[in-house]
Design an enzyme around this catalytic site. Structure first.
Site, PDB file in Angstrom:
ATOM      1  N   HIS A   1      -1.236  -5.508   1.563  1.00  0.00           N
ATOM      2  CA  HIS A   1      -2.487  -6.224   1.456  1.00  0.00           C
ATOM      3  C   HIS A   1      -2.498  -7.682   0.782  1.00  0.00           C
ATOM      4  CE1 HIS A   1      -6.617  -7.453   0.189  1.00  0.00           C
ATOM      5  NE2 HIS A   1      -6.340  -7.862  -0.914  1.00  0.00           N
TER       6      HIS A   1
ATOM      7  N   TYR B   1     -11.999  -2.689  -2.289  1.00  0.00           N
ATOM      8  CA  TYR B   1     -12.453  -3.000  -0.992  1.00  0.00           C
ATOM      9  C   TYR B   1     -13.931  -3.125  -0.898  1.00  0.00           C
ATOM     10  CZ  TYR B   1      -8.036  -2.620   1.299  1.00  0.00           C
ATOM     11  OH  TYR B   1      -6.585  -2.812   1.579  1.00  0.00           O
TER      12      TYR B   1
ATOM     13  N   GLU C   1      -9.419 -10.666  -7.406  1.00  0.00           N
ATOM     14  CA  GLU C   1      -8.371  -9.532  -7.141  1.00  0.00           C
ATOM     15  C   GLU C   1      -7.407  -9.374  -8.223  1.00  0.00           C
ATOM     16  OE1 GLU C   1      -9.081  -8.752  -2.346  1.00  0.00           O
ATOM     17  OE2 GLU C   1      -7.030  -9.834  -2.947  1.00  0.00           O
TER      18      GLU C   1
ATOM     19  N   ASN D   1      -1.265  -0.409   7.667  1.00  0.00           N
ATOM     20  CA  ASN D   1      -0.666  -1.634   7.892  1.00  0.00           C
ATOM     21  C   ASN D   1       0.247  -2.226   6.488  1.00  0.00           C
ATOM     22  OD1 ASN D   1      -2.885  -2.361   6.251  1.00  0.00           O
ATOM     23  ND2 ASN D   1      -3.937  -3.733   7.459  1.00  0.00           N
TER      24      ASN D   1
ATOM     25  N   LYS E   1       0.847  -1.163  -0.092  1.00  0.00           N
ATOM     26  CA  LYS E   1      -0.049  -0.086  -0.033  1.00  0.00           C
ATOM     27  C   LYS E   1       0.975   1.171  -0.030  1.00  0.00           C
ATOM     28  CE  LYS E   1      -3.353  -2.421   2.770  1.00  0.00           C
ATOM     29  NZ  LYS E   1      -4.241  -2.285   4.141  1.00  0.00           N
TER      30      LYS E   1
HETATM   31  P1  ADP Z   1      -6.942  -7.446   5.976  1.00  0.00           P
HETATM   32  O1  ADP Z   1      -6.217  -6.357   5.260  1.00  0.00           O
HETATM   33  O2  ADP Z   1      -5.950  -8.204   6.823  1.00  0.00           O
HETATM   34  O3  ADP Z   1      -7.528  -8.531   4.975  1.00  0.00           O
HETATM   35  P2  ADP Z   1      -9.658  -6.406   6.175  1.00  0.00           P
HETATM   36  O4  ADP Z   1      -9.947  -6.902   4.755  1.00  0.00           O
HETATM   37  O5  ADP Z   1     -10.513  -6.688   7.240  1.00  0.00           O
HETATM   38  O6  ADP Z   1      -7.974  -6.984   6.539  1.00  0.00           O
HETATM   39  O7  ADP Z   1      -9.606  -5.009   6.047  1.00  0.00           O
HETATM   40  C1  ADP Z   1      -8.878  -4.304   4.818  1.00  0.00           C
HETATM   41  C2  ADP Z   1      -8.217  -3.019   5.306  1.00  0.00           C
HETATM   42  O8  ADP Z   1      -8.829  -2.204   6.045  1.00  0.00           O
HETATM   43  C3  ADP Z   1      -6.945  -3.427   6.355  1.00  0.00           C
HETATM   44  O9  ADP Z   1      -5.913  -3.799   5.870  1.00  0.00           O
HETATM   45  C4  ADP Z   1      -6.756  -1.930   7.030  1.00  0.00           C
HETATM   46  O10 ADP Z   1      -6.054  -1.144   6.180  1.00  0.00           O
HETATM   47  C5  ADP Z   1      -8.272  -1.410   7.100  1.00  0.00           C
HETATM   48  N1  ADP Z   1      -9.042  -1.562   8.157  1.00  0.00           N
HETATM   49  C6  ADP Z   1      -9.472  -2.768   8.840  1.00  0.00           C
HETATM   50  N2  ADP Z   1     -10.073  -2.308  10.170  1.00  0.00           N
HETATM   51  C7  ADP Z   1      -9.902  -1.032  10.188  1.00  0.00           C
HETATM   52  C8  ADP Z   1     -10.141  -0.097  11.280  1.00  0.00           C
HETATM   53  N3  ADP Z   1     -10.688  -0.521  12.261  1.00  0.00           N
HETATM   54  N4  ADP Z   1      -9.911   0.986  11.081  1.00  0.00           N
HETATM   55  C9  ADP Z   1      -9.253   1.643  10.022  1.00  0.00           C
HETATM   56  N5  ADP Z   1      -8.848   0.704   8.856  1.00  0.00           N
HETATM   57  C10 ADP Z   1      -8.945  -0.477   9.128  1.00  0.00           C
END
Ligand code: ADP
Length: 169
Positions: free
Chosen positions: A135, A69, A146, A132, A29
């Site tokens: 992805h 997303y 995707e 984080n 990202k």
């Molecule tokens: P992952 O990326 O681990 O598959 P998710 O699909 O649940 O997780 O969420 C997608 C992305 O949304 C996460 O990687 C993170 O960047 C963001 N995200 C998830 N939960 C939160 C939150 N509570 N607050 C802000 N951003 C979030």
């Protein structure tokens, strides 16, 4: 017993899945790109033994981020998340190898870096959930969708790596 090569099965239209390598969509990202973590992250997938089959640096539009997303459209952080993903260059990749989808998620760690184990990408390199850095597809269906969203079929490079016989025996 006659051993029939996988290609022969494919020609007969049987057990095509035996000849289809597992592929996952991985994206660094904008925060990971800006923080100079591209080489570090690629290196972890490469050293594990996965094979890079597609890569490109793109700045996705907000509409594109919303498509990526779409499953999270009802979450309160959705808008901010899509603004963030489209805020700068993203390194989009496809990695191939046995267990690449599930084990790719292990290499990445938990969604919230505070809950990611040390040794994982998010555990070692990120602090908060909204930044984080990476992805990774969470299952075979999402991986397929995707990869199709981010890449044209012609951008996926099929090749044999010399390491395969040492990785898989
Ligand atoms: P992952 O990326 O681990 O598959 P998710 O699909 O649940 O997780 O969420 C997608 C992305 O949304 C996460 O990687 C993170 O960047 C963001 N995200 C998830 N939960 C939160 C939150 N509570 N607050 C802000 N951003 C979030």
């Amino acid at each position: 017993v006659l051993a029939v090569p996988a290609a022969a099965y494919m020609l007969q239209g049987q057990e095509a899945s035996a000849a289809e390598p597992e592929r996952t969509f991985i994206a660094i990202k904008p925060d990971g790109v800006q923080r100079g973590l591209i080489a570090e992250i690629i290196s972890r997938f490469e050293r594990k033994g996965y094979k890079l089959v597609a890569v490109k640096l793109v700045v996705p539009s907000k509409e594109f981020a919303q498509k990526h997303y779409h499953d999270l459209k009802d979450r309160p952080f959705f808008d901010g998340l899509c603004d963030f993903l489209s805020s700068g260059p993203v390194l989009a990749m496809v990695w191939e190898g046995e267990g690449a989808i599930k084990y790719g998620r292990k290499l990445i760690g938990a969604t919230d870096p505070q809950k990611s184990e040390p040794g994982t990408i998010r555990g070692d390199l990120a602090v908060v959930v909204g930044r984080n850095i990476i992805h990774g597809s969470d299952g075979p269906e999402t991986a397929k969708d995707e990869i199709a969203l981010w890449f044209e079929p012609s951008e996926l490079v099929s090749y044999t790596s010399n390491a395969e016989k040492w990785l898989y025996g």
